[in-house]
Scaffold this motif. Structure first.
Motif, PDB file in Angstrom:
ATOM      1  N   LEU A 200      44.591   1.542 -70.400  1.00  8.87           N
ATOM      2  CA  LEU A 200      43.531   2.339 -71.013  1.00  8.87           C
ATOM      3  C   LEU A 200      43.398   1.953 -72.488  1.00  8.87           C
ATOM      4  CD1 LEU A 200      44.363   5.884 -69.580  1.00  8.87           C
ATOM      5  CD2 LEU A 200      42.898   4.142 -68.603  1.00  8.87           C
ATOM      6  N   ARG A 201      42.257   2.280 -73.070  1.00 12.13           N
ATOM      7  CA  ARG A 201      42.059   2.044 -74.500  1.00 12.13           C
ATOM      8  C   ARG A 201      42.314   3.355 -75.249  1.00 12.13           C
ATOM      9  NH1 ARG A 201      37.224   0.910 -74.239  1.00 12.13           N
ATOM     10  NH2 ARG A 201      37.607  -1.283 -73.924  1.00 12.13           N
ATOM     11  N   LEU A 202      43.195   3.288 -76.224  1.00 14.01           N
ATOM     12  CA  LEU A 202      43.475   4.466 -77.049  1.00 14.01           C
ATOM     13  C   LEU A 202      42.350   4.594 -78.065  1.00 14.01           C
ATOM     14  CD1 LEU A 202      45.525   6.691 -77.918  1.00 14.01           C
ATOM     15  CD2 LEU A 202      46.529   4.979 -79.436  1.00 14.01           C
ATOM     16  N   VAL A 203      41.607   5.706 -78.036  1.00 12.93           N
ATOM     17  CA  VAL A 203      40.499   5.845 -78.991  1.00 12.93           C
ATOM     18  C   VAL A 203      40.812   6.805 -80.130  1.00 12.93           C
ATOM     19  CG1 VAL A 203      38.595   5.067 -77.533  1.00 12.93           C
ATOM     20  CG2 VAL A 203      39.277   7.434 -77.419  1.00 12.93           C
ATOM     21  N   GLU A 204      41.811   7.681 -79.942  1.00 11.15           N
ATOM     22  CA  GLU A 204      42.162   8.604 -81.024  1.00 11.15           C
ATOM     23  C   GLU A 204      43.543   9.192 -80.785  1.00 11.15           C
ATOM     24  OE1 GLU A 204      39.610  12.086 -81.318  1.00 11.15           O
ATOM     25  OE2 GLU A 204      40.673  12.803 -83.082  1.00 11.15           O
ATOM     26  N   VAL A 211      51.638  19.843 -81.097  1.00  7.95           N
ATOM     27  CA  VAL A 211      51.371  18.890 -80.012  1.00  7.95           C
ATOM     28  C   VAL A 211      50.577  17.708 -80.572  1.00  7.95           C
ATOM     29  CG1 VAL A 211      51.313  20.775 -78.328  1.00  7.95           C
ATOM     30  CG2 VAL A 211      49.152  19.873 -79.239  1.00  7.95           C
ATOM     31  N   VAL A 212      50.516  16.643 -79.780  1.00  8.82           N
ATOM     32  CA  VAL A 212      49.714  15.478 -80.172  1.00  8.82           C
ATOM     33  C   VAL A 212      48.623  15.281 -79.143  1.00  8.82           C
ATOM     34  CG1 VAL A 212      49.720  13.010 -80.682  1.00  8.82           C
ATOM     35  CG2 VAL A 212      51.720  14.391 -81.226  1.00  8.82           C
ATOM     36  N   LEU A 213      47.407  15.175 -79.630  1.00  8.64           N
ATOM     37  CA  LEU A 213      46.276  14.849 -78.751  1.00  8.64           C
ATOM     38  C   LEU A 213      46.104  13.339 -78.732  1.00  8.64           C
ATOM     39  CD1 LEU A 213      43.578  15.451 -77.184  1.00  8.64           C
ATOM     40  CD2 LEU A 213      42.468  15.450 -79.419  1.00  8.64           C
ATOM     41  N   MET A 214      45.995  12.790 -77.524  1.00 12.38           N
ATOM     42  CA  MET A 214      45.675  11.367 -77.377  1.00 12.38           C
ATOM     43  C   MET A 214      44.398  11.270 -76.548  1.00 12.38           C
ATOM     44  SD  MET A 214      49.496  10.148 -76.487  1.00 12.38           S
ATOM     45  CE  MET A 214      49.901  11.718 -75.799  1.00 12.38           C
ATOM     46  N   ARG A 215      43.437  10.526 -77.038  1.00  9.29           N
ATOM     47  CA  ARG A 215      42.197  10.323 -76.263  1.00  9.29           C
ATOM     48  C   ARG A 215      42.143   8.880 -75.808  1.00  9.29           C
ATOM     49  NH1 ARG A 215      37.801  11.052 -79.793  1.00  9.29           N
ATOM     50  NH2 ARG A 215      36.554  10.529 -77.986  1.00  9.29           N
ATOM     51  N   TYR A 216      41.932   8.708 -74.514  1.00 12.98           N
ATOM     52  CA  TYR A 216      41.878   7.370 -73.917  1.00 12.98           C
ATOM     53  C   TYR A 216      40.561   7.172 -73.184  1.00 12.98           C
ATOM     54  CZ  TYR A 216      47.017   7.345 -74.261  1.00 12.98           C
ATOM     55  OH  TYR A 216      48.301   7.394 -74.692  1.00 12.98           O
ATOM     56  N   GLU A 217      40.156   5.921 -73.117  1.00  8.22           N
ATOM     57  CA  GLU A 217      39.025   5.556 -72.255  1.00  8.22           C
ATOM     58  C   GLU A 217      39.492   4.487 -71.287  1.00  8.22           C
ATOM     59  OE1 GLU A 217      35.288   5.957 -75.370  1.00  8.22           O
ATOM     60  OE2 GLU A 217      35.852   3.994 -74.597  1.00  8.22           O
ATOM     61  N   PRO A 218      38.998   4.535 -70.058  1.00  9.07           N
ATOM     62  CA  PRO A 218      39.319   3.436 -69.146  1.00  9.07           C
ATOM     63  C   PRO A 218      38.667   2.140 -69.639  1.00  9.07           C
ATOM     64  CG  PRO A 218      37.850   5.030 -68.083  1.00  9.07           C
ATOM     65  CD  PRO A 218      38.120   5.543 -69.451  1.00  9.07           C
ATOM     66  N   THR A 219      39.259   1.010 -69.320  1.00 10.06           N
ATOM     67  CA  THR A 219      38.683  -0.281 -69.726  1.00 10.06           C
ATOM     68  C   THR A 219      38.175  -1.081 -68.534  1.00 10.06           C
ATOM     69  OG1 THR A 219      40.826  -1.336 -69.519  1.00 10.06           O
ATOM     70  CG2 THR A 219      40.224  -0.540 -71.707  1.00 10.06           C
ATOM     71  N   ASP A 261      40.881  -5.549 -64.111  1.00  8.28           N
ATOM     72  CA  ASP A 261      41.856  -4.621 -64.707  1.00  8.28           C
ATOM     73  C   ASP A 261      41.536  -4.308 -66.163  1.00  8.28           C
ATOM     74  OD1 ASP A 261      42.509  -6.891 -66.087  1.00  8.28           O
ATOM     75  OD2 ASP A 261      44.630  -6.881 -65.523  1.00  8.28           O
ATOM     76  N   GLY A 262      40.375  -4.757 -66.644  1.00 12.01           N
ATOM     77  CA  GLY A 262      39.978  -4.439 -68.007  1.00 12.01           C
ATOM     78  C   GLY A 262      40.420  -5.474 -69.031  1.00 12.01           C
ATOM     79  N   THR A 263      40.999  -6.597 -68.582  1.00  4.11           N
ATOM     80  CA  THR A 263      41.391  -7.661 -69.513  1.00  4.11           C
ATOM     81  C   THR A 263      40.160  -8.482 -69.899  1.00  4.11           C
ATOM     82  OG1 THR A 263      43.466  -7.852 -68.332  1.00  4.11           O
ATOM     83  CG2 THR A 263      42.912  -9.681 -69.804  1.00  4.11           C
ATOM     84  N   GLU A 264      39.969  -8.693 -71.188  1.00  2.00           N
ATOM     85  CA  GLU A 264      38.874  -9.578 -71.613  1.00  2.00           C
ATOM     86  C   GLU A 264      39.277 -11.020 -71.327  1.00  2.00           C
ATOM     87  OE1 GLU A 264      37.345  -9.051 -75.639  1.00  2.00           O
ATOM     88  OE2 GLU A 264      36.852 -11.188 -75.712  1.00  2.00           O
TER      89      GLU A 264
END
Ligand SMILES: NC(=O)c1ccc[n+]([C@@H]2O[C@H](COP(=O)([O-])OP(=O)(O)OC[C@H]3O[C@@H](n4cnc5c(N)ncnc54)[C@H](OP(=O)(O)O)[C@@H]3O)[C@@H](O)[C@H]2O)c1
Ligand SMILES: [Zn+2]
Length: 375
Positions: A200-204, A211-219, A261-264
């Motif tokens: 996944l791509r970590l966006v924030e 607590v820690v918020l982690m926001r991910y997007e699929p790639t 799998d999201g690899t460029e």
């Protein structure tokens, strides 16, 4: 196919559990994060949880802040988001808080489940989706019939797992709570089994209280619907187009080739390097070894539809894509008649069975470096 933006939201312990095995709901987040969740709820059209979460936690799923509710109403929205649940069995307690708080409710279920849910007189719209529950159909129904554009999914694990596995999630908002559950029988956020998504791509990341918020997007490209991954890669192709050396005789185009799998795998743009006539897709594909096994399941993202005819080289890009064995193309914009009348690269690709997806919301960005060519 239009469908809502799907945002998965969950909190987990440091050892990866969603809850403990006790009778009461385990509080993983603190007050600051509950307030953040309230804000996210206020921003969506609908909130979905599985029947298991209703049975285990008896949640209300409200927007608690009166100001946020007032802002929704002022914006012409219902005071509360639509509440949605899914149940195959239809085994739902009509006395649960879910049905008696907030605004409208809807249950997606099977034919069998619908009979059971209706028999107990649930205060909700009961919608059977066939013998089995089909997630793409559910999302289309929410979009088309209920007008839902933004959907927040608040668990539990079974629901999150299916949406992520099927490539139907646009975003994951994961909160990591500083405690351990330590019980192997407790429910985990994500179940075992194959995940196609890749990394996944970590966006924030953001601390919210303790607590820690982690926001991910699929790639990974290629779910049933155009996804956040498709948007990300096509946006990159548009950025590459904007970086092309200017020309008054050819379009500025960017292209990215992305594995399943999201690899460029490669990227390219018009007139790249010292080749004054190279096209973006041609430049990108030339960087990948012919016969690379990843090409068969790869997607080519091109800011402009691949060309069907060109004067500068024997093979147009649509042909190069077919020869590379790529079966999916995502583009922002169909080729205008500026240089070639009746250009139809998409038609060439579709005739050979390639899936061509046009995302018109990127048209402005794709055209921006070419406005001088568009009369
Ligand atoms: N920490 C957090 O952020 C968080 C958030 C939510 C929940 N939780 C925890 O998660 C646990 C509940 O999770 P869970 O995985 O057991 O339940 P869940 O995901 O909430 O719901 C599972 C239920 O949804 C229905 N369902 C799911 N997929 C379906 C499909 N494809 N077709 C038909 N029906 C389908 C089934 O209902 P039927 O059985 O009725 O057929 C299934 O039993 C609880 O312990 C809760 O506390 C934690
Ligand atoms: Zn071309």
């Amino acid at each position: 196919m239009p469908h809502p933006y799907v945002l998965l939201s969950a909190a987990v312990s440091l050892d990866g559990y969603l809850d403990d095995t006790g009778p009461d709901r385990l509080l993983l987040s603190g007050p600051a994060d509950f307030d953040r969740v309230d804000e996210v709820r206020a921003s969506v059209d609908a909130i979905l949880v599985g029947a298991g979460t209703i049975r285990a936690d008896n949640p209300r799923l409200l927007v608690n802040s009166a100001e946020r509710r007032a802002a929704r109403v002022a914006a012409g929205k219902p005071e509360y988001p639509l509440k949605v649940t899914v149940s195959g069995s239809g085994d739902l307690d009509p006395a649960a808080n879910f049905w008696h708080t907030g605004g409208e409710k809807i249950v997606y279920t099977t034919e069998k489940g619908a009979a059971r849910a209706r028999a107990v007189g649930l205060a909700a719209d009961v919608v059977p989706l066939g013998a089995e529950l089909d997630w793409p159909r559910l999302l289309e129904h929410l979009y088309d019939v209920r007008g839902v554009r933004r959907l927040m999914v608040e668990g539990g694990g079974q629901i999150h797992t299916q949406l992520l596995r099927q490539g139907l999630a646009d975003e994951l908002q994961l909160v990591l709570a500083p405690l351990f559950v330590g019980d192997p029988d407790a429910p985990r956020l994500f179940g075992p089994g194959p995940y196609q998504g890749g990394r996944l791509r970590l966006v924030e990341t953001r601390p919210v209280g303790d607590v820690v918020l982690m926001r991910y997007e699929p790639t990974a490209p290629g779910g049933r619907f155009p996804s956040a991954a498709d948007h990300h890669w096509l946006a990159l192709a548009c950025e590459l187009a904007a970086a092309c050396p200017p020309s008054s005789t050819a379009f500025s185009v960017g292209a990215v080739v992305v594995a399943a799998d999201g690899t460029e795998l490669a990227r390219g743009h018009s007139r790249e390097g010292d080749d004054p006539v190279v096209h973006a897709e041609e430049a990108a594909l030339a960087k990948i070894a012919p016969g690379d096994p990843r090409l068969a399941a790869a997607t080519v993202y091109s800011s402009l539809e691949p060309c069907a005819r060109r004067a500068s080289r024997p093979a147009p890009c649509a042909r190069l894509i077919l020869e590379a064995g790529v079966r999916r193309v995502v583009t922002a914009w169909r080729e205008p008649d500026t240089f070639v009348a009746g250009a139809d690269g998409s038609g060439v690709l579709v005739a050979e069975g390639v899936e061509v997806v046009v995302l018109p919301e990127f048209e402005g960005r794709a055209q921006a470096p070419n406005l001088h060519l568009l009369g």
